[in-house]
Design an enzyme around this catalytic site. Structure first.
Site, PDB file in Angstrom:
ATOM      1  N   LYS A  13      42.098 -11.499  20.656  1.00 24.05           N
ATOM      2  CA  LYS A  13      42.233 -12.230  19.569  1.00 24.05           C
ATOM      3  C   LYS A  13      41.243 -13.320  19.298  1.00 24.05           C
ATOM      4  O   LYS A  13      40.561 -13.267  18.586  1.00 24.05           O
ATOM      5  CB  LYS A  13      43.601 -12.605  19.204  1.00 24.05           C
ATOM      6  CG  LYS A  13      44.770 -11.637  19.253  1.00 24.05           C
ATOM      7  CD  LYS A  13      45.938 -12.417  19.036  1.00 24.05           C
ATOM      8  CE  LYS A  13      46.264 -13.465  19.839  1.00 24.05           C
ATOM      9  NZ  LYS A  13      46.702 -13.007  21.278  1.00 24.05           N
ATOM     10  N   ARG A  88      54.271 -16.529  16.361  1.00 24.62           N
ATOM     11  CA  ARG A  88      54.588 -15.920  17.494  1.00 24.62           C
ATOM     12  C   ARG A  88      56.158 -15.092  17.325  1.00 24.62           C
ATOM     13  O   ARG A  88      56.264 -14.372  18.171  1.00 24.62           O
ATOM     14  CB  ARG A  88      54.548 -16.810  18.483  1.00 24.62           C
ATOM     15  CG  ARG A  88      53.925 -16.644  19.953  1.00 24.62           C
ATOM     16  CD  ARG A  88      52.677 -16.015  20.184  1.00 24.62           C
ATOM     17  NE  ARG A  88      52.195 -16.080  21.610  1.00 24.62           N
ATOM     18  CZ  ARG A  88      51.250 -16.681  22.105  1.00 24.62           C
ATOM     19  NH1 ARG A  88      50.533 -17.020  21.158  1.00 24.62           N
ATOM     20  NH2 ARG A  88      51.046 -16.501  23.264  1.00 24.62           N
ATOM     21  N   ARG A 127      40.770 -12.340  33.465  1.00 25.55           N
ATOM     22  CA  ARG A 127      39.994 -13.389  32.580  1.00 25.55           C
ATOM     23  C   ARG A 127      39.821 -14.665  33.268  1.00 25.55           C
ATOM     24  O   ARG A 127      40.381 -15.151  33.922  1.00 25.55           O
ATOM     25  CB  ARG A 127      41.108 -13.676  31.619  1.00 25.55           C
ATOM     26  CG  ARG A 127      40.474 -14.539  30.383  1.00 25.55           C
ATOM     27  CD  ARG A 127      41.523 -14.169  29.237  1.00 25.55           C
ATOM     28  NE  ARG A 127      42.946 -14.912  29.164  1.00 25.55           N
ATOM     29  CZ  ARG A 127      43.481 -14.670  28.063  1.00 25.55           C
ATOM     30  NH1 ARG A 127      43.157 -14.089  26.772  1.00 25.55           N
ATOM     31  NH2 ARG A 127      44.702 -15.088  28.037  1.00 25.55           N
ATOM     32  N   ARG A 160      43.257 -19.418  33.827  1.00 26.58           N
ATOM     33  CA  ARG A 160      44.449 -20.134  33.270  1.00 26.58           C
ATOM     34  C   ARG A 160      45.601 -19.914  34.103  1.00 26.58           C
ATOM     35  O   ARG A 160      45.995 -18.798  34.782  1.00 26.58           O
ATOM     36  CB  ARG A 160      44.711 -19.505  31.887  1.00 26.58           C
ATOM     37  CG  ARG A 160      43.775 -20.184  30.902  1.00 26.58           C
ATOM     38  CD  ARG A 160      43.981 -19.237  29.706  1.00 26.58           C
ATOM     39  NE  ARG A 160      45.318 -19.071  29.100  1.00 26.58           N
ATOM     40  CZ  ARG A 160      45.631 -18.547  27.913  1.00 26.58           C
ATOM     41  NH1 ARG A 160      44.657 -18.384  27.002  1.00 26.58           N
ATOM     42  NH2 ARG A 160      46.809 -18.236  27.471  1.00 26.58           N
ATOM     43  N   ARG A 171      54.831 -12.517  29.809  1.00 25.10           N
ATOM     44  CA  ARG A 171      54.245 -12.843  28.460  1.00 25.10           C
ATOM     45  C   ARG A 171      54.183 -11.613  27.688  1.00 25.10           C
ATOM     46  O   ARG A 171      54.277 -11.649  26.352  1.00 25.10           O
ATOM     47  CB  ARG A 171      52.829 -13.436  28.475  1.00 25.10           C
ATOM     48  CG  ARG A 171      52.664 -15.024  29.227  1.00 25.10           C
ATOM     49  CD  ARG A 171      51.479 -15.505  29.622  1.00 25.10           C
ATOM     50  NE  ARG A 171      50.559 -15.258  28.570  1.00 25.10           N
ATOM     51  CZ  ARG A 171      49.201 -15.257  28.631  1.00 25.10           C
ATOM     52  NH1 ARG A 171      48.664 -14.950  29.905  1.00 25.10           N
ATOM     53  NH2 ARG A 171      48.315 -15.143  27.969  1.00 25.10           N
TER      54      ARG A 171
HETATM   55  P1  AMP Z   1      48.043 -17.918  24.185  1.00 27.36           P
HETATM   56  O1  AMP Z   1      46.807 -18.696  24.560  1.00 27.36           O
HETATM   57  O2  AMP Z   1      47.985 -17.823  22.704  1.00 27.36           O
HETATM   58  O3  AMP Z   1      48.168 -16.807  24.972  1.00 27.36           O
HETATM   59  O4  AMP Z   1      49.125 -19.018  24.437  1.00 27.36           O
HETATM   60  C1  AMP Z   1      49.579 -19.540  25.771  1.00 27.36           C
HETATM   61  C2  AMP Z   1      51.006 -19.865  26.008  1.00 27.36           C
HETATM   62  O5  AMP Z   1      51.173 -21.230  24.920  1.00 27.36           O
HETATM   63  C3  AMP Z   1      52.010 -18.956  25.527  1.00 27.36           C
HETATM   64  O6  AMP Z   1      52.425 -17.920  26.613  1.00 27.36           O
HETATM   65  C4  AMP Z   1      53.105 -19.927  24.769  1.00 27.36           C
HETATM   66  O7  AMP Z   1      53.940 -20.371  26.076  1.00 27.36           O
HETATM   67  C5  AMP Z   1      52.435 -21.063  24.421  1.00 27.36           C
HETATM   68  N1  AMP Z   1      52.182 -20.858  22.935  1.00 27.36           N
HETATM   69  C6  AMP Z   1      51.045 -20.532  22.355  1.00 27.36           C
HETATM   70  N2  AMP Z   1      51.210 -20.473  20.911  1.00 27.36           N
HETATM   71  C7  AMP Z   1      52.509 -20.492  20.750  1.00 27.36           C
HETATM   72  C8  AMP Z   1      53.510 -20.153  19.614  1.00 27.36           C
HETATM   73  N3  AMP Z   1      52.797 -20.061  18.377  1.00 27.36           N
HETATM   74  N4  AMP Z   1      54.661 -20.386  19.773  1.00 27.36           N
HETATM   75  C9  AMP Z   1      55.293 -20.658  20.858  1.00 27.36           C
HETATM   76  N5  AMP Z   1      54.565 -20.816  21.861  1.00 27.36           N
HETATM   77  C10 AMP Z   1      53.252 -20.746  21.933  1.00 27.36           C
END
Ligand code: AMP
Length: 216
Positions: A13, A88, A127, A160, A171
């Site tokens: 994404k 989410r 990654r 990360r 996740r």
């Molecule tokens: P991402 O980079 O989008 O994969 O997000 C990494 C982590 O941030 C996720 O596994 C969640 O713990 C938190 N996170 C990101 N976006 C959200 C969201 N919209 N709602 C809740 N937690 C989020």
């Protein structure tokens, strides 16, 4: 263009969002990036978020909704934006609808980048991201020329914390249970566009994205 990007962690994404931005100068609003910035800044919110993120769970809706609302009010969002990693879950999607109603905005489309589950693990464990410019690499498919050094800016590459194998499974489970239902949510609203993000190069997938979104 006001876009929601849907897809499992590792579906690409963020990468496709960066390509869209090259064509359409609109901000990419990644709640994951906003949260990681709060973690790096060591704020109280960041400390609370890190514990949840490291477990692969979702940060409380109230935290994320507040952050997104503030961000959408900024001037650069007037010409459009890409929401990456938000909403989410259904509660966030409903809250977004209310927020957008208040701001007199509506979504142009929800783009779902679909990748088979088996491919996601390798994409996530491999990654690596540049600390300086955010450019992403993958040790399996798209390695940097020099180990741990960004090809683009020479910055240091890192993995990360939540891309470690133990967290990834969680996740992906959270995605299936809480985020995947949004495909249906936006399908029912008639704004869902889906592309196969599982095969082909980043550029080949981007061709499909442009077609789905009618991007010239
Ligand atoms: P991402 O980079 O989008 O994969 O997000 C990494 C982590 O941030 C996720 O596994 C969640 O713990 C938190 N996170 C990101 N976006 C959200 C969201 N919209 N709602 C809740 N937690 C989020």
């Amino acid at each position: 263009m006001r876009l929601v990007l849907l897809g499992a962690p590792g579906a690409g994404k963020g990468t496709q969002a960066k390509k869209i931005i090259e064509k359409n100068a609109i901000p990419q609003i990644s709640t994951g990036d906003l949260l990681r910035a709060a973690v790096a800044a060591g704020t109280a919110l960041g400390k609370e978020a890190k514990a949840v993120m490291d477990k692969g769970e979702l940060v409380p809706d109230s935290v994320v909704l507040g952050m997104v609302e503030e961000r959408l009010k900024q001037d650069d969002c007037k010409k459009g934006y890409i929401l990456d990693g938000f909403p989410r879950n259904t509660k966030q999607a409903e809250a977004l609808d209310i927020m957008l109603g208040k701001l007199n905005m509506s979504l142009t489309a929800a783009l779902s980048v679909d990748v088979p589950f088996e491919s996601l693990m390798k994409r996530l464990t491999g990654r690596r991201t540049c600390k300086a410019c955010g450019q992403m690499f993958n040790v399996y498919f798209n390695a940097s020329k020099k180990d741990k050094i960004c090809d683009k800016c020479g910055g240091e590459l890192f993995q990360r914390d939540d891309d470690k194998e133990e967290t990834i499974k969680k996740r992906l489970d959270v995605y299936s249970a809480q985020t995947a239902p949004l495909i249906d949510y936006y399908g029912k609203k008639g704004i869902l566009k889906a592309v196969d993000g599982g095969s082909g190069t980043i550029d080949e997938i981007f061709v499909k994205v442009c077609k789905a979104l009618d991007l010239k």
